[in-house]
Design a protein around this motif. Structure first.
Motif, PDB file in Angstrom:
ATOM      1  N   MET A   1      -3.571  -3.040   5.291  1.00 40.89           N
ATOM      2  CA  MET A   1      -2.622  -3.971   5.843  1.00 40.89           C
ATOM      3  C   MET A   1      -2.598  -3.765   7.353  1.00 40.89           C
ATOM      4  O   MET A   1      -2.610  -2.641   7.846  1.00 40.89           O
ATOM      5  CB  MET A   1      -1.245  -3.713   5.228  1.00 40.89           C
ATOM      6  CG  MET A   1      -0.167  -4.581   5.764  1.00 40.89           C
ATOM      7  SD  MET A   1       1.389  -4.506   4.862  1.00 40.89           S
ATOM      8  CE  MET A   1       1.822  -2.811   4.964  1.00 40.89           C
ATOM      9  N   LYS A   2      -2.561  -4.858   8.077  1.00 39.61           N
ATOM     10  CA  LYS A   2      -2.542  -4.803   9.535  1.00 39.61           C
ATOM     11  C   LYS A   2      -1.446  -5.739  10.041  1.00 39.61           C
ATOM     12  O   LYS A   2      -1.372  -6.904   9.634  1.00 39.61           O
ATOM     13  CB  LYS A   2      -3.896  -5.236  10.081  1.00 39.61           C
ATOM     14  CG  LYS A   2      -3.953  -5.307  11.586  1.00 39.61           C
ATOM     15  CD  LYS A   2      -5.316  -5.786  12.048  1.00 39.61           C
ATOM     16  CE  LYS A   2      -5.321  -5.943  13.556  1.00 39.61           C
ATOM     17  NZ  LYS A   2      -6.566  -6.519  14.046  1.00 39.61           N
ATOM     18  N   THR A  24      -6.203  -6.185  -3.876  1.00 35.46           N
ATOM     19  CA  THR A  24      -5.475  -6.743  -5.002  1.00 35.46           C
ATOM     20  C   THR A  24      -4.130  -7.285  -4.553  1.00 35.46           C
ATOM     21  O   THR A  24      -3.412  -6.638  -3.806  1.00 35.46           O
ATOM     22  CB  THR A  24      -5.238  -5.648  -6.069  1.00 35.46           C
ATOM     23  OG1 THR A  24      -6.501  -5.138  -6.466  1.00 35.46           O
ATOM     24  CG2 THR A  24      -4.491  -6.192  -7.265  1.00 35.46           C
ATOM     25  N   MET A  25      -3.803  -8.476  -5.003  1.00 35.54           N
ATOM     26  CA  MET A  25      -2.489  -9.046  -4.712  1.00 35.54           C
ATOM     27  C   MET A  25      -1.644  -8.988  -5.977  1.00 35.54           C
ATOM     28  O   MET A  25      -2.122  -9.320  -7.065  1.00 35.54           O
ATOM     29  CB  MET A  25      -2.616 -10.482  -4.224  1.00 35.54           C
ATOM     30  CG  MET A  25      -3.230 -10.575  -2.847  1.00 35.54           C
ATOM     31  SD  MET A  25      -3.089 -12.218  -2.132  1.00 35.54           S
ATOM     32  CE  MET A  25      -4.400 -13.079  -2.997  1.00 35.54           C
ATOM     33  N   ILE A  26      -0.411  -8.561  -5.824  1.00 29.60           N
ATOM     34  CA  ILE A  26       0.543  -8.498  -6.931  1.00 29.60           C
ATOM     35  C   ILE A  26       1.678  -9.456  -6.612  1.00 29.60           C
ATOM     36  O   ILE A  26       2.275  -9.375  -5.541  1.00 29.60           O
ATOM     37  CB  ILE A  26       1.091  -7.067  -7.105  1.00 29.60           C
ATOM     38  CG1 ILE A  26      -0.040  -6.086  -7.398  1.00 29.60           C
ATOM     39  CG2 ILE A  26       2.162  -7.030  -8.204  1.00 29.60           C
ATOM     40  CD1 ILE A  26       0.381  -4.636  -7.364  1.00 29.60           C
ATOM     41  N   LEU A  60       5.599  -2.957  -9.115  1.00 27.69           N
ATOM     42  CA  LEU A  60       4.593  -2.588  -8.113  1.00 27.69           C
ATOM     43  C   LEU A  60       3.862  -1.315  -8.513  1.00 27.69           C
ATOM     44  O   LEU A  60       2.629  -1.236  -8.427  1.00 27.69           O
ATOM     45  CB  LEU A  60       5.248  -2.409  -6.742  1.00 27.69           C
ATOM     46  CG  LEU A  60       5.765  -3.677  -6.073  1.00 27.69           C
ATOM     47  CD1 LEU A  60       6.521  -3.323  -4.796  1.00 27.69           C
ATOM     48  CD2 LEU A  60       4.631  -4.642  -5.775  1.00 27.69           C
ATOM     49  N   GLN A  61       4.600  -0.309  -8.985  1.00 30.52           N
ATOM     50  CA  GLN A  61       3.990   0.948  -9.404  1.00 30.52           C
ATOM     51  C   GLN A  61       3.044   0.734 -10.579  1.00 30.52           C
ATOM     52  O   GLN A  61       1.985   1.354 -10.655  1.00 30.52           O
ATOM     53  CB  GLN A  61       5.062   1.974  -9.746  1.00 30.52           C
ATOM     54  CG  GLN A  61       5.784   2.476  -8.513  1.00 30.52           C
ATOM     55  CD  GLN A  61       6.998   3.333  -8.840  1.00 30.52           C
ATOM     56  OE1 GLN A  61       7.453   3.396  -9.980  1.00 30.52           O
ATOM     57  NE2 GLN A  61       7.537   3.984  -7.818  1.00 30.52           N
ATOM     58  N   ALA A  67       6.517   0.151  -2.410  1.00 32.20           N
ATOM     59  CA  ALA A  67       7.300  -0.695  -1.503  1.00 32.20           C
ATOM     60  C   ALA A  67       6.594  -0.905  -0.165  1.00 32.20           C
ATOM     61  O   ALA A  67       6.726  -1.962   0.452  1.00 32.20           O
ATOM     62  CB  ALA A  67       8.679  -0.075  -1.291  1.00 32.20           C
ATOM     63  N   GLU A  68       5.836   0.092   0.270  1.00 34.52           N
ATOM     64  CA  GLU A  68       5.147  -0.013   1.559  1.00 34.52           C
ATOM     65  C   GLU A  68       4.043  -1.074   1.559  1.00 34.52           C
ATOM     66  O   GLU A  68       3.538  -1.458   2.612  1.00 34.52           O
ATOM     67  CB  GLU A  68       4.560   1.347   1.966  1.00 34.52           C
ATOM     68  CG  GLU A  68       3.419   1.823   1.102  1.00 34.52           C
ATOM     69  CD  GLU A  68       3.846   2.563  -0.165  1.00 34.52           C
ATOM     70  OE1 GLU A  68       2.968   3.219  -0.752  1.00 34.52           O
ATOM     71  OE2 GLU A  68       5.020   2.503  -0.567  1.00 34.52           O
ATOM     72  N   HIS A  69       3.687  -1.587   0.387  1.00 40.66           N
ATOM     73  CA  HIS A  69       2.652  -2.608   0.287  1.00 40.66           C
ATOM     74  C   HIS A  69       3.218  -4.025   0.235  1.00 40.66           C
ATOM     75  O   HIS A  69       2.452  -4.987   0.223  1.00 40.66           O
ATOM     76  CB  HIS A  69       1.794  -2.359  -0.961  1.00 40.66           C
ATOM     77  CG  HIS A  69       1.098  -1.050  -0.921  1.00 40.66           C
ATOM     78  ND1 HIS A  69       1.482   0.015  -1.700  1.00 40.66           N
ATOM     79  CD2 HIS A  69       0.070  -0.613  -0.163  1.00 40.66           C
ATOM     80  CE1 HIS A  69       0.701   1.044  -1.430  1.00 40.66           C
ATOM     81  NE2 HIS A  69      -0.160   0.688  -0.507  1.00 40.66           N
TER      82      HIS A  69
END
Length: 82
Positions: A1-2, A24-26, A60-61, A67-69
């Motif tokens: 991530m940028k 991967t997108m969730i 997410l997990q 959460a950082e993603h």
């Protein structure tokens, strides 16, 4: 991530002007303040909000993220007085 930040702009406080992500997108949707057994443990707005956030983190997990993603959240609250 940028994080995308034009060089001559002041940095934002509490958000990002843009984020570039890959991989991967969730997508998480429909989370409300009940537990994994679809039972409300309380009718308190703050407690249900906390539960909804825990639900999001659990999903997410399950996808190998945290959460950082996260790059975006949209909230719908239907009772303004609450």
């Amino acid at each position: 991530m940028k994080f995308l930040q034009p060089p001559d702009w002041l940095p934002p406080k509490g958000y990002a002007n843009g984020i570039a992500a890959r991989g991967t997108m969730i997508f998480v949707g429909g989370q409300i303040g009940w537990n994994g057994q679809q039972q409300f443990e309380t009718d308190d707005f703050i407690a249900q909000t906390a539960q909804a956030l825990r639900n999001i983190l659990a999903i997410l997990q399950a996808g190998g993220a945290g959460a950082e993603h996260m790059v975006r959240m949209t909230w719908y609250i239907i009772d303004r007085d609450e």
